[in-house]
Design a protein around this motif. Structure first.
Motif, PDB file in Angstrom:
ATOM      1  N   VAL A   1       0.212  -1.187   0.026  1.00 46.43           N
ATOM      2  CA  VAL A   1      -0.144  -0.229   0.139  1.00 46.43           C
ATOM      3  C   VAL A   1       0.799   1.304  -0.124  1.00 46.43           C
ATOM      4  O   VAL A   1       2.071   1.111   0.628  1.00 46.43           O
TER       5      VAL A   1
ATOM      6  N   ASP B   1      -2.104   6.128   0.028  1.00 49.51           N
ATOM      7  CA  ASP B   1      -3.199   5.600   1.061  1.00 49.51           C
ATOM      8  C   ASP B   1      -2.827   5.195   2.173  1.00 49.51           C
ATOM      9  O   ASP B   1      -4.281   5.319   2.462  1.00 49.51           O
ATOM     10  N   LEU B   2      -1.948   5.325   2.695  1.00 46.36           N
ATOM     11  CA  LEU B   2      -1.896   5.757   3.781  1.00 46.36           C
ATOM     12  C   LEU B   2      -2.116   7.108   4.684  1.00 46.36           C
ATOM     13  O   LEU B   2      -3.188   6.878   6.363  1.00 46.36           O
TER      14      LEU B   2
ATOM     15  N   ALA C   1      -6.471   6.855   4.703  1.00 49.19           N
ATOM     16  CA  ALA C   1      -6.242   6.332   5.814  1.00 49.19           C
ATOM     17  C   ALA C   1      -6.716   6.798   7.162  1.00 49.19           C
ATOM     18  O   ALA C   1      -7.236   6.838   7.844  1.00 49.19           O
TER      19      ALA C   1
ATOM     20  N   ARG D   1      -9.780   1.673   3.215  1.00 48.29           N
ATOM     21  CA  ARG D   1      -9.155   2.054   1.896  1.00 48.29           C
ATOM     22  C   ARG D   1      -7.891   1.730   1.170  1.00 48.29           C
ATOM     23  O   ARG D   1      -7.645   0.754   0.572  1.00 48.29           O
ATOM     24  N   PRO D   2      -6.980   1.370   2.832  1.00 46.91           N
ATOM     25  CA  PRO D   2      -5.508   0.059   2.039  1.00 46.91           C
ATOM     26  C   PRO D   2      -6.352  -1.666   2.378  1.00 46.91           C
ATOM     27  O   PRO D   2      -5.156  -1.547   1.538  1.00 46.91           O
TER      28      PRO D   2
ATOM     29  N   ARG E   1      -8.145  -1.658  -0.918  1.00 46.90           N
ATOM     30  CA  ARG E   1      -6.639  -1.839  -1.824  1.00 46.90           C
ATOM     31  C   ARG E   1      -5.363  -3.163  -2.234  1.00 46.90           C
ATOM     32  O   ARG E   1      -5.313  -3.642  -3.025  1.00 46.90           O
ATOM     33  N   LEU E   2      -5.455  -3.472  -0.695  1.00 50.69           N
ATOM     34  CA  LEU E   2      -4.379  -4.470  -0.778  1.00 50.69           C
ATOM     35  C   LEU E   2      -5.191  -5.848  -1.332  1.00 50.69           C
ATOM     36  O   LEU E   2      -4.425  -6.983  -2.129  1.00 50.69           O
TER      37      LEU E   2
END
Length: 164
Positions: free
Chosen positions: A8, A12-13, A16, A130-131, A134-135
């Protein structure tokens, strides 16, 4: 590339982290918003002192400020939630209740603030997750074409433990 190497990114972080901040804000306001919806709180009176208005393009937002009294409790300089310019005259007293929210009291009709708090909570959950989403998407995309999904058995093939 193996699925365990999916990463990620920093973006993305950050998204989040923003979602977690929204969640924190929503959780802090959830109790008073639900109390305002139900009319729970210390009942007393609000005495209007003055109205303050802010002009926006095509719109005016006004708030009545005054004093709230409930028994021995006196809260000066509190806003009456939902009070428009013409709602009061200076010195007018109405029934109101205090949910514990700093700076605001509510009339007998309560409020619909819970809607904004619920939307804030949903947005925070969406951004904070979201992360993880996404992962999951990255791992699916990187799975080799011949690798089977990790699902339940399909039932194909012969079984020897069933009587004919």
């Amino acid at each position: 590339m193996r699925p365990s190497t999916a990463r990620v990114g920093a973006f993305d972080l950050v998204i989040a982290a923003g979602g977690l901040i929204l969640l924190l804000l929503a959780v802090q306001n959830l109790g008073p918003a639900l109390a305002a919806l139900r009319g729970d709180g210390a009942w007393g009176t609000f005495t209007a002192h003055r109205v303050e208005c802010v002009q926006h393009p095509g719109h005016e937002q006004c708030t009545w400020l005054g004093e709230f009294r409930a028994g021995r409790t006196v809260r000066p300089e509190v806003a009456f939630y939902g009070g428009e310019r013409g709602s009061f005259t200076p010195g007018q007293t109405v029934r109101a209740f205090d949910t514990g929210r700093r700076g605001h009291v509510y009339g007998p009709g309560g409020s619909n603030e819970w809607i904004a708090v619920a939307l804030l909570m949903l947005a925070g959950l969406g951004l904070a997750s979201r992360p993880l989403r996404r992962l999951r998407r990255l791992r699916r995309a990187r799975r080799p074409a011949g690798e089977p999904d990790a699902g339940p058995p399909t039932g194909t093939g012969s079984r020897t433990d069933i009587d004919p």
